[in-house]
Design a protein around this motif. Structure first.
Motif, short mmCIF file in Angstrom:
data_model
loop_
_atom_site.label_atom_id
_atom_site.label_comp_id
_atom_site.label_asym_id
_atom_site.label_seq_id
_atom_site.Cartn_x
_atom_site.Cartn_y
_atom_site.Cartn_z
N VAL A 1 0.68 -1.26 0.18
CA VAL A 1 -0.03 0.04 0.02
C VAL A 1 0.94 1.19 0.04
O VAL A 1 0.34 2.36 -0.43
N ALA A 2 2.05 1.18 0.56
CA ALA A 2 2.92 2.40 0.59
C ALA A 2 3.62 2.60 -0.71
O ALA A 2 4.45 3.75 -0.91
N HIS A 3 3.40 2.03 -1.96
CA HIS A 3 4.07 2.12 -3.28
C HIS A 3 2.76 2.26 -4.06
O HIS A 3 2.07 1.41 -4.38
N ASP A 4 2.30 3.55 -4.52
CA ASP A 4 1.23 3.82 -5.39
C ASP A 4 1.59 5.25 -6.15
O ASP A 4 1.59 6.20 -5.72
N ARG A 5 2.09 4.92 -7.48
CA ARG A 5 2.59 6.34 -8.33
C ARG A 5 1.34 7.09 -8.24
O ARG A 5 1.59 8.22 -8.14
N ASP A 6 0.14 6.59 -8.57
CA ASP A 6 -0.96 7.46 -8.89
C ASP A 6 -1.23 8.36 -7.45
O ASP A 6 -1.17 9.62 -7.56
N ARG A 7 -1.14 7.71 -6.41
CA ARG A 7 -1.46 8.38 -5.02
C ARG A 7 -0.26 9.41 -4.81
O ARG A 7 -0.18 10.45 -4.30
N GLU A 8 1.17 8.92 -5.26
CA GLU A 8 2.24 9.89 -4.85
C GLU A 8 2.34 11.12 -5.70
O GLU A 8 2.53 12.36 -5.32
N ARG A 9 1.68 10.80 -7.13
CA ARG A 9 1.82 12.01 -7.89
C ARG A 9 0.70 13.01 -7.54
O ARG A 9 0.78 14.14 -7.48
N ARG A 10 -0.47 12.56 -6.98
CA ARG A 10 -1.64 13.30 -6.61
C ARG A 10 -1.23 13.82 -5.46
O ARG A 10 -1.48 15.19 -5.09
N LEU A 11 -0.54 13.35 -4.46
CA LEU A 11 -0.04 14.09 -3.20
C LEU A 11 0.83 15.09 -3.45
O LEU A 11 0.80 16.10 -2.99
N TRP A 12 1.71 15.01 -4.52
CA TRP A 12 2.51 16.03 -5.01
C TRP A 12 1.82 17.27 -5.52
O TRP A 12 1.98 18.34 -5.04
N GLU A 13 0.80 16.88 -6.30
CA GLU A 13 0.09 18.02 -6.85
C GLU A 13 -1.04 18.94 -5.74
O GLU A 13 -0.85 20.03 -5.59
N ALA A 14 -1.33 17.88 -4.89
CA ALA A 14 -2.24 18.69 -3.69
C ALA A 14 -1.54 19.34 -2.88
O ALA A 14 -2.10 20.30 -2.27
N THR A 15 -0.23 18.84 -2.58
CA THR A 15 0.79 19.56 -1.56
C THR A 15 1.04 20.93 -2.07
O THR A 15 1.01 22.01 -1.32
N THR A 16 1.47 20.97 -3.35
CA THR A 16 1.66 22.29 -3.94
C THR A 16 0.40 23.26 -3.90
O THR A 16 0.42 24.27 -3.54
N GLU A 17 -0.91 22.71 -4.09
CA GLU A 17 -2.08 23.29 -4.11
C GLU A 17 -2.29 23.70 -2.62
O GLU A 17 -2.50 25.25 -2.44
N LEU A 18 -1.95 23.10 -1.62
CA LEU A 18 -2.11 23.40 -0.29
C LEU A 18 -1.25 24.71 0.14
O LEU A 18 -1.66 25.47 1.13
N LEU A 19 -0.04 24.46 -0.07
CA LEU A 19 0.96 25.09 0.31
C LEU A 19 0.91 26.72 -0.46
O LEU A 19 1.07 27.62 0.13
N ASP A 20 0.42 26.54 -1.73
CA ASP A 20 0.16 27.69 -2.35
C ASP A 20 -0.97 28.64 -1.78
O ASP A 20 -0.91 29.64 -1.70
N ARG A 21 -2.17 27.65 -1.45
CA ARG A 21 -3.25 28.33 -0.88
C ARG A 21 -2.71 29.33 0.27
O ARG A 21 -3.29 30.16 0.78
N ALA A 22 -2.01 28.48 1.09
CA ALA A 22 -1.46 29.11 2.59
C ALA A 22 -0.79 30.27 2.41
O ALA A 22 -0.93 31.26 2.72
#
Length: 312
Positions: A287-308
């Motif tokens: 479960v800790a290896h998931d390329r789709d989740r990893e890419r989405r996390l990176w995208e969402a993290t950028t969104e969350l940090l930019d929003r802040a």
């Protein structure tokens, strides 16, 4: 052996972080790094800095409330200035040690994010992102992981919940409602943040280049540490008692192991989010290896940090 340069560590004032700092500071000349201690300003930060200096280390205190992304960005600016002026040696390692488990998942950080996710994950994603161009190769990023991301027999018996993954924007959203969620919800939030760290480690390695090695350290179960300070007093008392059982991990035992991950040649080869449990390289669960989740996390993290950042 690579010149030790400078090590930045978050959460240096108590427990695991404090013992890691003192272990690094106690190293002999030629193997002792300069230390950047990033944590909440005050008596505890000053005290551990004083202890480290007494052991011979060059230490800089950087006051930072890791629940505030503005504070984290300011800390990164201070680090870059110290490096640019030659006040400290080149940055060779960043140890993302700070963590918390909020007892109430309705509690929001100053940026409006669920507190456990904000401190354990988002703060470090901000700090590392801001400093990624400031490392001198070969360099290491050591993230603090936990096996709580998945359940096994013992964790089930102890009632430790595993991660319940969702879109990262949802994980960052505080719970709602008049009634406070129970400790189970807090445990799930903590496990989600630790699974996020594993996903982030894998994606960070893909983007960091060849000169920076990314690994994850699991210190072992350490009952009685400050992570549980929001738990009921009876549970805290039981955890403190378990912490005295021979063989159970403690900050005093695991702190030097964390220091070794940042500095020792033994671990210099670790890359791609390699997961070390105390002293053992361990394969994570599928479960800790998931390329789709990893890419989405990176995208969402950028969104969350930019929003802040935009809200300031």
């Amino acid at each position: 052996m690579t010149e030790p340069g400078t090590v930045l560590i978050t959460g240096p004032t108590r427990n695991l972080g404090r013992h890691a700092v003192l272990a690094m500071a106690a190293r002999p000349d030629g193997r002792r790094p300069d230390l950047l201690l990033v944590g909440r300003a005050g008596r505890d930060l000053t005290a551990v800095a004083h202890e480290a200096r007494a052991r011979g280390a060059s230490v800089h205190e950087i006051g930072c409330d890791l629940s505030s992304l503005a504070d984290v960005r300011a800390a990164a600016t201070t680090v870059r200035a110290l490096l640019a002026t030659g006040t400290v040696r080149p940055l060779r390692a960043l140890v993302a040690n700070a963590g918390t488990m909020s007892a109430d998942t309705r509690r929001a950080s100053p940026d409006g994010y669920e507190m456990t996710f904000a401190v354990n994950y988002l703060a470090h994603a901000q700090l590392i992102g801001d400093l990624l161009g400031s490392f001198t190769a070969p360099a290491r990023v050591v993230l603090l992981g936990s096996n709580t991301y998945h359940a096994n027999v013992w964790r089930k018996l102890l009632g430790v919940p595993e991660a319940e993954w969702a879109d990262p924007v949802e994980l960052a959203r505080p719970a709602t409602g008049e009634r406070a969620p129970g400790m189970a919800a807090s445990g799930v939030a903590y496990s989600n943040a630790k699974l996020a760290i594993l996903y982030y480690a894998h994606e960070l390695q893909r983007r960091a280049g060849t000169g920076i090695n990314v690994s994850v350290f699991e210190p072992g179960w350490m009952p009685g540490t400050a992570l549980g300070r929001g738990a009921p007093e009876a549970l805290q008392a039981m955890s403190r008692a378990l912490g005295r059982v021979p063989g159970v991990s403690t900050p005093r035992r695991s702190g030097p192991l964390l220091a070794a991950m940042a500095l020792d040649d033994t671990w210099a080869h670790l890359r791609e989010g390699a997961f070390v449990v105390k002293t053992k390289l361990t394969e994570v669960q599928p479960v800790a290896h998931d390329r789709d989740r990893e890419r989405r996390l990176w995208e969402a993290t950028t969104e969350l940090l930019d929003r802040a950042g935009a809200s300031r």
